[in-house]
Design a protein around this motif. Structure first.
Motif, PDB file in Angstrom:
ATOM      1  N   GLU A 182       0.770  -1.220   0.016  1.00 39.50           N
ATOM      2  CA  GLU A 182      -0.087  -0.027   0.123  1.00 39.50           C
ATOM      3  C   GLU A 182       0.874   1.116   0.045  1.00 39.50           C
ATOM      4  O   GLU A 182       0.525   2.293  -0.712  1.00 39.50           O
ATOM      5  CB  GLU A 182      -0.901   0.000   1.159  1.00 39.50           C
ATOM      6  CG  GLU A 182      -2.206  -1.026   1.131  1.00 39.50           C
ATOM      7  CD  GLU A 182      -2.792  -1.264   2.314  1.00 39.50           C
ATOM      8  OE1 GLU A 182      -4.012  -1.749   2.276  1.00 39.50           O
ATOM      9  OE2 GLU A 182      -2.463  -0.958   3.398  1.00 39.50           O
ATOM     10  N   HIS A 228      -6.338  -1.527  -3.882  1.00 32.66           N
ATOM     11  CA  HIS A 228      -5.438  -1.353  -2.969  1.00 32.66           C
ATOM     12  C   HIS A 228      -5.644   0.395  -2.564  1.00 32.66           C
ATOM     13  O   HIS A 228      -5.654   0.881  -1.617  1.00 32.66           O
ATOM     14  CB  HIS A 228      -4.119  -1.363  -3.371  1.00 32.66           C
ATOM     15  CG  HIS A 228      -3.562  -2.772  -2.971  1.00 32.66           C
ATOM     16  ND1 HIS A 228      -3.495  -3.410  -1.891  1.00 32.66           N
ATOM     17  CD2 HIS A 228      -3.073  -3.713  -3.954  1.00 32.66           C
ATOM     18  CE1 HIS A 228      -2.890  -4.645  -1.841  1.00 32.66           C
ATOM     19  NE2 HIS A 228      -2.654  -4.829  -3.382  1.00 32.66           N
ATOM     20  N   ASN A 236      -8.223   2.012  -3.003  1.00 33.46           N
ATOM     21  CA  ASN A 236      -9.461   2.168  -2.362  1.00 33.46           C
ATOM     22  C   ASN A 236      -9.536   2.081  -0.758  1.00 33.46           C
ATOM     23  O   ASN A 236     -10.058   2.714   0.057  1.00 33.46           O
ATOM     24  CB  ASN A 236     -10.778   1.413  -2.832  1.00 33.46           C
ATOM     25  CG  ASN A 236     -11.284   1.860  -4.221  1.00 33.46           C
ATOM     26  OD1 ASN A 236     -10.862   3.094  -4.667  1.00 33.46           O
ATOM     27  ND2 ASN A 236     -11.655   1.025  -4.981  1.00 33.46           N
ATOM     28  N   ARG A 237      -8.602   0.816  -0.479  1.00 30.88           N
ATOM     29  CA  ARG A 237      -8.483   0.431   1.030  1.00 30.88           C
ATOM     30  C   ARG A 237      -7.618   1.448   1.639  1.00 30.88           C
ATOM     31  O   ARG A 237      -7.965   2.023   2.601  1.00 30.88           O
ATOM     32  CB  ARG A 237      -7.799  -0.931   0.912  1.00 30.88           C
ATOM     33  CG  ARG A 237      -8.703  -1.926   0.759  1.00 30.88           C
ATOM     34  CD  ARG A 237      -8.073  -3.357   1.239  1.00 30.88           C
ATOM     35  NE  ARG A 237      -7.154  -3.757   0.330  1.00 30.88           N
ATOM     36  CZ  ARG A 237      -7.225  -4.223  -0.821  1.00 30.88           C
ATOM     37  NH1 ARG A 237      -8.404  -4.779  -1.188  1.00 30.88           N
ATOM     38  NH2 ARG A 237      -6.180  -4.810  -1.671  1.00 30.88           N
ATOM     39  N   GLU A 288      -9.939   4.363   2.442  1.00 35.32           N
ATOM     40  CA  GLU A 288     -10.685   4.070   3.301  1.00 35.32           C
ATOM     41  C   GLU A 288      -9.905   4.015   4.773  1.00 35.32           C
ATOM     42  O   GLU A 288     -10.252   4.853   5.823  1.00 35.32           O
ATOM     43  CB  GLU A 288     -11.130   2.616   3.629  1.00 35.32           C
ATOM     44  CG  GLU A 288     -12.197   2.489   2.571  1.00 35.32           C
ATOM     45  CD  GLU A 288     -12.656   0.968   2.479  1.00 35.32           C
ATOM     46  OE1 GLU A 288     -12.369   0.060   3.489  1.00 35.32           O
ATOM     47  OE2 GLU A 288     -13.570   0.696   1.417  1.00 35.32           O
ATOM     48  N   LYS A 289      -8.806   3.466   4.825  1.00 35.29           N
ATOM     49  CA  LYS A 289      -7.611   3.622   6.273  1.00 35.29           C
ATOM     50  C   LYS A 289      -7.327   5.117   6.693  1.00 35.29           C
ATOM     51  O   LYS A 289      -7.122   5.429   7.831  1.00 35.29           O
ATOM     52  CB  LYS A 289      -6.428   2.855   5.847  1.00 35.29           C
ATOM     53  CG  LYS A 289      -6.728   1.349   5.814  1.00 35.29           C
ATOM     54  CD  LYS A 289      -5.437   0.782   5.707  1.00 35.29           C
ATOM     55  CE  LYS A 289      -5.552  -0.880   5.722  1.00 35.29           C
ATOM     56  NZ  LYS A 289      -4.178  -1.487   5.577  1.00 35.29           N
TER      57      LYS A 289
END
Length: 219
Positions: free
Chosen positions: A163, A193, A195-196, A199-200
């Motif tokens: 990431e 990846h 999008n995650r 989000e994080k």
């Protein structure tokens, strides 16, 4: 057939500046100014009647300022693009607005051509990096503390090595297909990846993600 016009709303408590922007945009056949507001609350009330594609937003306004208006609009109507037009040029301040979800940031003395270009760009590509914003990001990268080798461990967001790698490519302006080619992953995997990561980090778009990365020393 002609392309649909880009619908624009303007929020600024200075009537003279508002009228100047309207006059500028009315000269472009691709634009349609559908509403004007003197503060953030009036802008939000207007959104209940008709929604624009792009909002040009001042920050210092009575009743509801541009920061809170941006937060509320991005929470309830995230598809609407917001370009901040302000006199504030502090790096930390600009980065914060981008993290809230603003799609672009211009100074009030920006050239009229840049204003038009920013509208086209956020409408078609989601975010706009002008010379001013790139300078802010560059200065933050140069002036960031060097003693923290892995500063992302000190903030309460854990990113994997993959990431972090993808985020660094994004900060370099590399598109998802280009990243996929560089690191031998599928386009869809790279987007997953990305999008995650968003989000994080709690960011709303690529501009906010880059601002977050710079502020935390990853870019």
């Amino acid at each position: 057939m002609n392309n649909p016009k880009i619908k624009i709303a303007i929020a600024d408590d200075h009537a003279i500046f508002r009228r100047g922007i309207v006059s500028l945009l009315q000269n472009n056949d691709d634009f349609e100014v559908i509403s004007q507001a003197a503060n953030g609350q009036e802008l939000i009330d207007n959104l209940n009647k008709e929604q624009p594609h792009v909002i040009l937003m001042d920050l210092q306004m009575p009743v509801l300022d541009g920061i809170r208006a941006t937060q509320q609009i991005k929470k309830e109507l995230p598809h609407i693009k917001i370009i901040i037009i302000s006199m504030h040029d502090e790096a930390q301040f600009v980065s914060h607005l981008m993290e809230l979800g603003a799609n672009g940031y211009l100074l009030k003395d920006a050239d009229p051509d840049e204003v038009e270009n920013a509208i086209y760009t956020v409408h078609n590509e989601d975010y706009y990096y002008g010379a001013f914003l790139l300078k802010v990001m560059h200065n933050r990268m140069i002036n960031k503390p060097v003693k923290k080798i892995v500063p992302y461990f000190s903030i309460q967001v854990e990113l994997s090595e993959r990431e972090i790698e993808i985020l660094q490519h994004i900060c370099e302006g590399t598109t998802a297909p280009q990243i996929a080619d560089k690191i031998n992953l599928s386009h869809r995997t790279v987007e997953g990846h990305r999008n995650r990561i968003m989000e994080k980090t709690g960011t709303k778009n690529i501009a906010g993600l880059v601002a977050w990365a710079v502020r935390n020393g990853i870019a």
